[in-house]
Design a protein around this motif. Structure first.
Motif: not given
Lengths: 145, 188, 131
Positions: B51, B133, B135-145, B147-148
């Motif tokens: 990413d 969450i 969703v497969p992409n952990i980076v997206t999960a952390v980024l948006a949820s 550490r929203g």
């Protein structure tokens, strides 16, 4: 850049795929690499390419600067709005589990909405910055490069 | 094999950085800084940060270069020879670098799985993302949820920087500030 | 501290050292050059080196990118540094744009983007004002 025929033809062919790819990166970001930040930048690049190869006036007709400026705020408002919606639905700020009956689905909706907000703001800011820089009169002429 | 790619990429990065340091033609400097970003994106892929590599390639090699070229078109193409004391600057860089390298001697080995970095929140996110969450992409999960709130702040920073650029570059060009112009204004 | 010094020690740490070399080249450009655009490029170099340092710490040898594969035995590199740096890159370009906008305004006011010439003009103005 009126004399660069090859550049004009190639960019005309490239701009639609760039926009489509930006949308793919935006909405596929939860499955593969990507997300709002990258998609916003790629989306803006399509417009910047149009502005450079054709002219700034063409770009102004396609996306008027005052409209782009609205979108700068809109993205941030969508992001914060999701948080407020969570509060109203009885959860914590930015706790997306309240958005649907199944917390997992709620999380997924929340992530998509929030990433959309990020993408809109990033794309609009990048296009606005390009407008700001390109609108100033250059001191170095096109032929001097 | 990974280490080999790593060393080759670092070699290119350092060569590019030295070329940026030595060249005085700003056009070449800006282009090389785009090359530097693209090479560092390659390095990020080798270090599993897909990413980040994606963002660096789009932002560093794309937008930054366009902005710097835009600035150059309004300023100048050549850098004047440096007037600062080079030896002094070099000494600063060497001393700071030596202090940092002294600091790395206590750092855990590169790529080890049992370092403190990999003991707390990192594995926790990896473990909880599929359950909470989905969703497969952990980076997206952390980024948006997870550490929203953090990301909301980052978007606010981008928003503010964008507004600041619009405000700074909006409106007509003012006359150049020189001692004569200022004097005239005072007399009037 | 140096009791475990060996060739494996170098292999385990060369990554950090390379990053620090890049960082110091960036610092040297910022300190030694007077041209403001060049200074911004130097700052960008420094910034990218810091990003590399963070990502190096998150890497696990034998691991893979933190995107779930469905294999329960898979080792993933740490996703947290990736998240922090991803946002930092985009914020970085926004602040770089701000710096460049300031340079454009400085050039319009002073007619130059060389640090020492700007200082000379400022001094000249001060001298005339006090006279």
């Amino acid at each position: 850049m009126h004399h660069h025929l090859i550049l004009r033809v190639v960019s005309k062919m490239l701009i639609p795929p760039i926009l489509l790819y930006a949308l793919y990166v935006q909405f596929h970001g939860d499955f593969g690499p990507g997300g709002g930040f990258q998609a916003g930048v790629i989306f803006a690049v399509a417009f910047i390419l149009y502005g450079i190869v054709f002219s700034l006036d063409h770009l102004r007709r396609a996306v008027p600067p005052h409209v782009v400026r609205r979108f700068v705020a809109l993205g941030l408002l969508i992001y914060a709005g999701v948080g407020v919606a969570n509060l109203l639905l009885g959860g914590n700020f930015l706790d997306y589990s309240t958005l649907a009956h199944d917390p997992k689905h709620g999380q997924h909706y929340g992530i998509i909405l929030v990433e959309l907000g990020v993408g809109i703001t990033v794309a609009a800011v990048m296009i606005s910055i390009f407008f700001a820089f390109a609108s100033r009169p250059p001191t170095i002429k096109d032929t001097d490069w | 094999m990974e280490a080999f790619i790593d060393i080759v990429l670092f070699g290119f990065l350092i060569l590019t950085a030295i070329a940026i340091m030595r060249l005085r033609n700003l056009f070449a400097v800006v282009m090389l800084s785009g090359v530097f970003s693209l090479l560092s994106a390659g390095l990020f892929v080798v270090m599993d940060a897909v990413d980040v590599a994606f963002t660096e390639a789009a932002v560093g090699a794309g937008i930054s270069t366009v902005l710097m070229l835009g600035t150059m078109a309004m300023t100048s193409r050549e850098e004047k020879p440096p007037v600062h004391n080079r030896l002094f600057s070099f000494a600063i860089a060497v001393v700071v670098g030596a202090a940092l390298i002294y600091g790395t001697t206590d750092m855990p080995p590169f790529g080890a799985a049992d370092t403190p970095v990999h003991q707390h929140v990192g594995p926790d996110y990896i473990e909880r993302t599929p359950k909470e969450i989905g969703v497969p992409n952990i980076v997206t999960a952390v980024l948006a949820s997870y550490r929203g709130f953090d990301t909301l702040g980052e978007v606010a920073v981008i928003f503010t920087a964008g507004i600041a650029v619009i405000v700074l570059l909006h409106g007509r060009t003012r006359p150049a500030r020189s001692a004569d112009a200022r004097k005239k204004g005072k007399d009037a | 501290m140096f009791d475990d010094f060996s060739s494996s020690y170098i292999i385990q740490h060369y990554n950090y050292w390379m990053v620090i070399v890049l960082m110091m080249i960036g610092l040297y450009i910022v300190v030694s050059r007077g041209n403001l655009v060049k200074k911004i490029v130097g700052l960008n170099l420094f910034q990218t080196a810091v990003f590399m340092l963070y990502i190096s710490m998150g890497k696990i040898i034998g691991g893979t990118a933190p995107i779930l594969t469905g294999n329960p035995d898979e080792v993933y590199s740490n996703p947290l540094p990736h998240v922090l740096i991803l946002t930092a890159i985009v914020v970085g370009v926004a602040t770089t744009a701000l710096g460049l906008a300031l340079i454009v305004r400085i050039r319009e006011r002073y007619g130059t983007i060389e640090e020492d010439e700007i200082a000379d003009i400022e001094q000249e103005i001060d001298r005339r004002e006090s006279a």
